[in-house]
Design a protein around this motif. Structure first.
Motif, PDB file in Angstrom:
ATOM      1  N   ARG A 125       0.814  -1.220   0.000  1.00  0.00           N
ATOM      2  CA  ARG A 125       0.000   0.000   0.000  1.00  0.00           C
ATOM      3  C   ARG A 125       0.850   1.273   0.000  1.00  0.00           C
ATOM      4  O   ARG A 125       0.389   2.331  -0.416  1.00  0.00           O
ATOM      5  N   ASP A 126       2.119   1.186   0.449  1.00  0.00           N
ATOM      6  CA  ASP A 126       2.981   2.358   0.368  1.00  0.00           C
ATOM      7  C   ASP A 126       3.434   2.626  -1.061  1.00  0.00           C
ATOM      8  O   ASP A 126       3.619   3.786  -1.455  1.00  0.00           O
TER       9      ASP A 126
ATOM     10  N   THR B 152       5.303  16.688 -21.310  1.00  0.00           N
ATOM     11  CA  THR B 152       5.872  15.432 -21.816  1.00  0.00           C
ATOM     12  C   THR B 152       5.271  14.223 -21.101  1.00  0.00           C
ATOM     13  O   THR B 152       5.489  13.084 -21.537  1.00  0.00           O
ATOM     14  N   LEU B 153       4.539  14.450 -20.014  1.00  0.00           N
ATOM     15  CA  LEU B 153       3.967  13.357 -19.237  1.00  0.00           C
ATOM     16  C   LEU B 153       2.595  12.958 -19.763  1.00  0.00           C
ATOM     17  O   LEU B 153       1.857  13.773 -20.322  1.00  0.00           O
ATOM     18  N   VAL B 154       2.261  11.693 -19.545  1.00  0.00           N
ATOM     19  CA  VAL B 154       0.952  11.174 -19.935  1.00  0.00           C
ATOM     20  C   VAL B 154      -0.067  11.579 -18.856  1.00  0.00           C
ATOM     21  O   VAL B 154       0.170  11.376 -17.666  1.00  0.00           O
ATOM     22  N   PRO B 155      -1.202  12.153 -19.232  1.00  0.00           N
ATOM     23  CA  PRO B 155      -2.200  12.572 -18.238  1.00  0.00           C
ATOM     24  C   PRO B 155      -2.996  11.388 -17.691  1.00  0.00           C
ATOM     25  O   PRO B 155      -4.147  11.159 -18.044  1.00  0.00           O
ATOM     26  N   MET B 156      -2.351  10.636 -16.829  1.00  0.00           N
ATOM     27  CA  MET B 156      -2.962   9.441 -16.252  1.00  0.00           C
ATOM     28  C   MET B 156      -3.445   9.730 -14.838  1.00  0.00           C
ATOM     29  O   MET B 156      -2.736  10.347 -14.037  1.00  0.00           O
ATOM     30  N   SER B 157      -4.649   9.310 -14.508  1.00  0.00           N
ATOM     31  CA  SER B 157      -5.127   9.375 -13.126  1.00  0.00           C
ATOM     32  C   SER B 157      -4.810   8.049 -12.449  1.00  0.00           C
ATOM     33  O   SER B 157      -4.607   7.032 -13.115  1.00  0.00           O
ATOM     34  N   TRP B 158      -4.768   8.059 -11.121  1.00  0.00           N
ATOM     35  CA  TRP B 158      -4.353   6.862 -10.394  1.00  0.00           C
ATOM     36  C   TRP B 158      -5.527   6.234  -9.654  1.00  0.00           C
ATOM     37  O   TRP B 158      -6.203   6.888  -8.866  1.00  0.00           O
ATOM     38  N   THR B 159      -5.758   4.962  -9.926  1.00  0.00           N
ATOM     39  CA  THR B 159      -6.737   4.187  -9.162  1.00  0.00           C
ATOM     40  C   THR B 159      -6.050   3.071  -8.381  1.00  0.00           C
ATOM     41  O   THR B 159      -6.484   2.705  -7.293  1.00  0.00           O
ATOM     42  N   GLY B 160      -4.978   2.528  -8.942  1.00  0.00           N
ATOM     43  CA  GLY B 160      -4.115   1.611  -8.216  1.00  0.00           C
ATOM     44  C   GLY B 160      -4.829   0.454  -7.551  1.00  0.00           C
ATOM     45  O   GLY B 160      -5.597  -0.281  -8.183  1.00  0.00           O
ATOM     46  N   LEU B 161      -4.603   0.283  -6.255  1.00  0.00           N
ATOM     47  CA  LEU B 161      -5.194  -0.829  -5.516  1.00  0.00           C
ATOM     48  C   LEU B 161      -6.708  -0.730  -5.433  1.00  0.00           C
ATOM     49  O   LEU B 161      -7.381  -1.708  -5.118  1.00  0.00           O
ATOM     50  N   LYS B 162      -7.256   0.453  -5.747  1.00  0.00           N
ATOM     51  CA  LYS B 162      -8.704   0.640  -5.702  1.00  0.00           C
ATOM     52  C   LYS B 162      -9.338   0.562  -7.077  1.00  0.00           C
ATOM     53  O   LYS B 162     -10.487   0.952  -7.273  1.00  0.00           O
ATOM     54  N   SER B 163      -8.577   0.070  -8.045  1.00  0.00           N
ATOM     55  CA  SER B 163      -9.119  -0.064  -9.403  1.00  0.00           C
ATOM     56  C   SER B 163     -10.310  -1.003  -9.412  1.00  0.00           C
ATOM     57  O   SER B 163     -10.442  -1.880  -8.549  1.00  0.00           O
ATOM     58  N   LEU B 164     -11.182  -0.820 -10.392  1.00  0.00           N
ATOM     59  CA  LEU B 164     -12.351  -1.679 -10.511  1.00  0.00           C
ATOM     60  C   LEU B 164     -11.924  -3.130 -10.714  1.00  0.00           C
ATOM     61  O   LEU B 164     -10.901  -3.404 -11.348  1.00  0.00           O
ATOM     62  N   PRO B 165     -12.694  -4.075 -10.196  1.00  0.00           N
ATOM     63  CA  PRO B 165     -12.335  -5.498 -10.354  1.00  0.00           C
ATOM     64  C   PRO B 165     -12.165  -5.865 -11.822  1.00  0.00           C
ATOM     65  O   PRO B 165     -12.919  -5.414 -12.685  1.00  0.00           O
ATOM     66  N   GLN B 166     -11.157  -6.670 -12.099  1.00  0.00           N
ATOM     67  CA  GLN B 166     -10.911  -7.134 -13.456  1.00  0.00           C
ATOM     68  C   GLN B 166     -11.604  -8.481 -13.660  1.00  0.00           C
ATOM     69  O   GLN B 166     -11.937  -9.175 -12.699  1.00  0.00           O
TER      70      GLN B 166
ATOM     71  N   ASP C  74      -0.324   0.471 -15.761  1.00  0.00           N
ATOM     72  CA  ASP C  74       0.171   0.542 -14.382  1.00  0.00           C
ATOM     73  C   ASP C  74      -0.963   0.346 -13.368  1.00  0.00           C
ATOM     74  O   ASP C  74      -0.806  -0.361 -12.367  1.00  0.00           O
ATOM     75  N   ASN C  75      -2.106   0.967 -13.612  1.00  0.00           N
ATOM     76  CA  ASN C  75      -3.249   0.787 -12.710  1.00  0.00           C
ATOM     77  C   ASN C  75      -3.713  -0.664 -12.688  1.00  0.00           C
ATOM     78  O   ASN C  75      -4.016  -1.213 -11.623  1.00  0.00           O
ATOM     79  N   ASP C  76      -3.760  -1.282 -13.862  1.00  0.00           N
ATOM     80  CA  ASP C  76      -4.171  -2.681 -13.931  1.00  0.00           C
ATOM     81  C   ASP C  76      -3.198  -3.580 -13.164  1.00  0.00           C
ATOM     82  O   ASP C  76      -3.602  -4.560 -12.526  1.00  0.00           O
ATOM     83  N   LEU C  77      -1.910  -3.237 -13.229  1.00  0.00           N
ATOM     84  CA  LEU C  77      -0.915  -4.019 -12.493  1.00  0.00           C
ATOM     85  C   LEU C  77      -1.195  -3.971 -10.999  1.00  0.00           C
ATOM     86  O   LEU C  77      -1.146  -4.999 -10.312  1.00  0.00           O
ATOM     87  N   PHE C  78      -1.528  -2.800 -10.489  1.00  0.00           N
ATOM     88  CA  PHE C  78      -1.810  -2.693  -9.057  1.00  0.00           C
ATOM     89  C   PHE C  78      -3.123  -3.384  -8.693  1.00  0.00           C
ATOM     90  O   PHE C  78      -3.253  -3.933  -7.596  1.00  0.00           O
ATOM     91  N   ALA C  79      -4.085  -3.367  -9.584  1.00  0.00           N
ATOM     92  CA  ALA C  79      -5.312  -4.113  -9.340  1.00  0.00           C
ATOM     93  C   ALA C  79      -5.017  -5.604  -9.229  1.00  0.00           C
ATOM     94  O   ALA C  79      -5.581  -6.314  -8.380  1.00  0.00           O
ATOM     95  N   ALA C  80      -4.121  -6.089 -10.081  1.00  0.00           N
ATOM     96  CA  ALA C  80      -3.715  -7.493 -10.014  1.00  0.00           C
ATOM     97  C   ALA C  80      -2.944  -7.778  -8.726  1.00  0.00           C
ATOM     98  O   ALA C  80      -3.134  -8.823  -8.085  1.00  0.00           O
ATOM     99  N   LEU C  81      -2.081  -6.851  -8.329  1.00  0.00           N
ATOM    100  CA  LEU C  81      -1.324  -7.014  -7.083  1.00  0.00           C
ATOM    101  C   LEU C  81      -2.255  -7.073  -5.874  1.00  0.00           C
ATOM    102  O   LEU C  81      -2.004  -7.808  -4.915  1.00  0.00           O
ATOM    103  N   GLU C  82      -3.335  -6.306  -5.946  1.00  0.00           N
ATOM    104  CA  GLU C  82      -4.301  -6.342  -4.838  1.00  0.00           C
ATOM    105  C   GLU C  82      -4.890  -7.732  -4.689  1.00  0.00           C
ATOM    106  O   GLU C  82      -5.087  -8.226  -3.576  1.00  0.00           O
TER     107      GLU C  82
ATOM    108  N   MET D 143      -3.374 -10.544  -5.850  1.00  0.00           N
ATOM    109  CA  MET D 143      -2.253 -11.419  -5.489  1.00  0.00           C
ATOM    110  C   MET D 143      -1.860 -11.268  -4.018  1.00  0.00           C
ATOM    111  O   MET D 143      -1.298 -12.194  -3.430  1.00  0.00           O
ATOM    112  N   GLN D 144      -2.139 -10.115  -3.471  1.00  0.00           N
ATOM    113  CA  GLN D 144      -1.752  -9.844  -2.078  1.00  0.00           C
ATOM    114  C   GLN D 144      -2.236 -10.939  -1.143  1.00  0.00           C
ATOM    115  O   GLN D 144      -1.521 -11.378  -0.248  1.00  0.00           O
TER     116      GLN D 144
END
Length: 552
Positions: free
Chosen positions: A288-289, A308-322, A535-543, A545-546
């Motif tokens: 979670r850190d 130069t950055l991609v305008p991405m919002s962060w959902t991370g561990l709170k992303s919608l279920p895949q 990246d958000n999908d990766l954290f959803a998967a990690l959630e 896998m946790q």
């Protein structure tokens, strides 16, 4: 002041005199009350992770603060006034300098500055009842090359050391969120190898001081493994966050490039970025850190000031279920090097854990042309033929360290012409397209694979960055997570009797290193990778896998 397990090469007399003066200036800032006994420095245990708790230099409250909470918990305790920012900054500053004496992890330590920062935050909270941001009062360690106002940075070469007048973009965003800075951490010469040795000395692995802490964010990883930091930042262009995180048994994340702030990340830029971009990423002790770090940065909308950055919002561990089950492709080896036994054991452990859950479908992921990717990447890192680094070393009298010589060897020669660099770009982009098709052909959502061919290596033996640099070449995000697996005593674990014949000369060398080395106590981490910008999908998967992998 620090352990001298394996000293680095000496340079010219002038360089050594200047280097000694800098080291003496650092040492003079450390009060006697925070110095470990000389007997301990001269006769340290192999595993030094328990020394901060047993040395008597930290109070019971400071031990609780540094050992019992992650950054997310500390932020909550400070916000609720159950802890003060001053108490937390004091505890981690003290523990950091203890960690440094045991591992050589720091390049700068500024406890007094940290306490002043913390006082202002406590006063703000007391007077307004509000925090300044989600990291209010959280101590934050920073890799040396990242510019931090009023402190020194370098690009891993002595003659590039300067005192910075302002924060780089990513540090400024963290400061605005309430982070308290108190130290900077060691990195290797030229920042381009996976072992941390520099003009500041060698960083040791806390779990076994005869092993490398990894690189190039090795100082960060060692500090976090010693609980001298709760949340830190490194950078990654060939594995420099993920490799040391794995060697030291902590969490690390390499985002897709151009997601988190990059402006001013490396003073003057880096020649390697003509071909492969670097990105900053977190090192920490909880899943979670990692999520908190990304959330703070992306919620600051850095793309509004850096287009130069991609305008991405962060959902991370709170992303919608895949959709279930997630299709996890397991890459047991990269087709060039079969991992050493503890890595294979950890992969098999993870496979069994994931199979026991209904959330995952496990399948084989075939490696794709890794030799070509790594050869291309090595050449792409040095389009100047490595002449720039040689000029820096000659200017100061700093010696070229063995791993520096190794990483530039293939690229030594004349500078590439613009058209030759263009050809590297075209090769890289074609490879990325070809690999994207390969990924699709494997029908997987994510890839589980090694972070390195083995656990932490002996010092100056950290060769073959295949398992991390490949993902930089294709620019896919990757997280590394700890497992309960550790390397045992020498001779207690062998390659499987039915293991295939060595896949290459590199594989033969890796097997020889396993037979000859002593890796006792070295942690084993695994790497989970997603497609570019997923990246958000990766954290959803990690959630998910946790729970299966029992991740803290």
């Amino acid at each position: 002041m620090t352990l001298g397990v394996k000293p680095v090469l000496k340079g010219s007399p002038g360089y050594e005199a200047r280097r000694a003066a800098v080291l003496e200036e650092f040492a003079a800032k450390v009060p006697d009350k925070l110095r470990l006994p000389i007997e301990l420095i001269n006769n340290p245990p192999k595993n030094v992770t328990g020394v901060p708790k047993d040395c008597g230099l930290l109070t019971p409250e400071e031990l609780t603060i540094t050992e019992d909470y992650d950054a997310t918990a500390l932020a909550g305790l400070i916000a609720s006034k159950k802890l003060t920012a001053v108490a937390v900054a004091t505890a981690f500053s003290k523990r950091a300098i203890i960690a440094h004496q045991l591992t050589g992890c720091l390049t700068e330590w500024f406890m007094d500055d940290a306490i002043e920062q913390a006082k202002h935050l406590d006063e703000h909270l007391q007077s307004t009842g509000k925090t300044v941001g989600p990291l209010h009062g959280v101590p934050f360690s920073v890799k040396e090359h990242l510019p931090l106002a009023g402190h020194y940075s370098s690009i891993g070469l002595y003659d590039t050391r300067v005192k910075d007048e302002k924060d780089c973009h990513i540090v400024a965003a963290l400061r605005d969120a309430g982070a308290v800075f108190y130290c900077k951490t060691n990195q290797p010469q030229a920042m381009m190898h996976l072992d941390t040795s520099s003009s500041w000395g060698r960083t040791l692995n806390p779990h076994n001081i005869h092993l490398s802490a990894g690189g190039s964010s090795g100082g960060e990883a060692a500090l976090l493994a010693m609980r001298g930091s709760v949340l830190g930042m490194g950078s990654d262009i060939a594995g420099s966050v993920r490799n040391p995180a794995a060697f030291c048994g902590i969490y690390g994340f390499k985002p897709t490039t151009c997601v988190v702030p990059r402006k001013g990340l490396i003073a003057g830029g880096a020649i390697a970025e003509l071909n492969i971009l670097t990105t900053a990423g977190p090192l920490c002790n909880s899943l979670r850190d990692m999520d908190l770090f990304m959330s703070v940065l992306l919620d600051s909308k850095p793309y509004l000031v850096d287009p130069t950055l991609v305008p991405m919002s962060w959902t991370g561990l709170k992303s919608l279920p895949q959709p279930k089950p997630l299709k996890i492709g397991v890459m047991m080896n990269d087709g060039v090097i079969v991992p050493q036994p503890p890595i294979t054991r950890a992969l098999n452990w993870a496979i069994e854990k994931l199979k026991a859950s209904n959330n995952f479908s496990i399948r084989t992921f075939e490696p794709y042309n890794v030799s070509k990717a790594i050869n291309n990447a090595i050449l792409a890192y040095w389009p100047d033929g490595s002449n720039g680094i040689k000029k820096h070393l000659a200017a100061s009298g700093e010696p070229m360290l063995p791993l520096t010589q190794l990483v530039i060897k293939a690229a030594e020669g004349p500078e590439l012409t613009p058209y030759q660099i263009l050809a590297q770009h075209l090769d890289r982009d074609q490879f990325r397209c070809d690999f994207a098709r390969h990924w699709e052909s494997q029908d997987v959502d994510f890839v589980l694979c090694p972070v390195f061919f083995g656990p932490a290596c002996e010092h100056e033996m950290v060769f073959y960055p295949n398992y991390t640099a490949f993902w930089n070449y294709v620019d896919y995000p990757g997280a590394v997570v700890p497992t309960p697996i550790k390397a045992g005593k020498k001779g207690t674990e062998k390659y499987a009797a039915d293991a295939p014949a060595p896949l290459s000369k590199d594989d033969e060398h890796v097997r020889q290193m396993w037979e000859e080395g002593d890796f006792e106590g070295a942690p084993v981490n695994l790497q989970i990778v997603a497609r570019k910008y997923h990246d958000n999908d990766l954290f959803a998967a990690l959630e998910k896998m946790q729970w299966a992998l029992e991740l803290p």
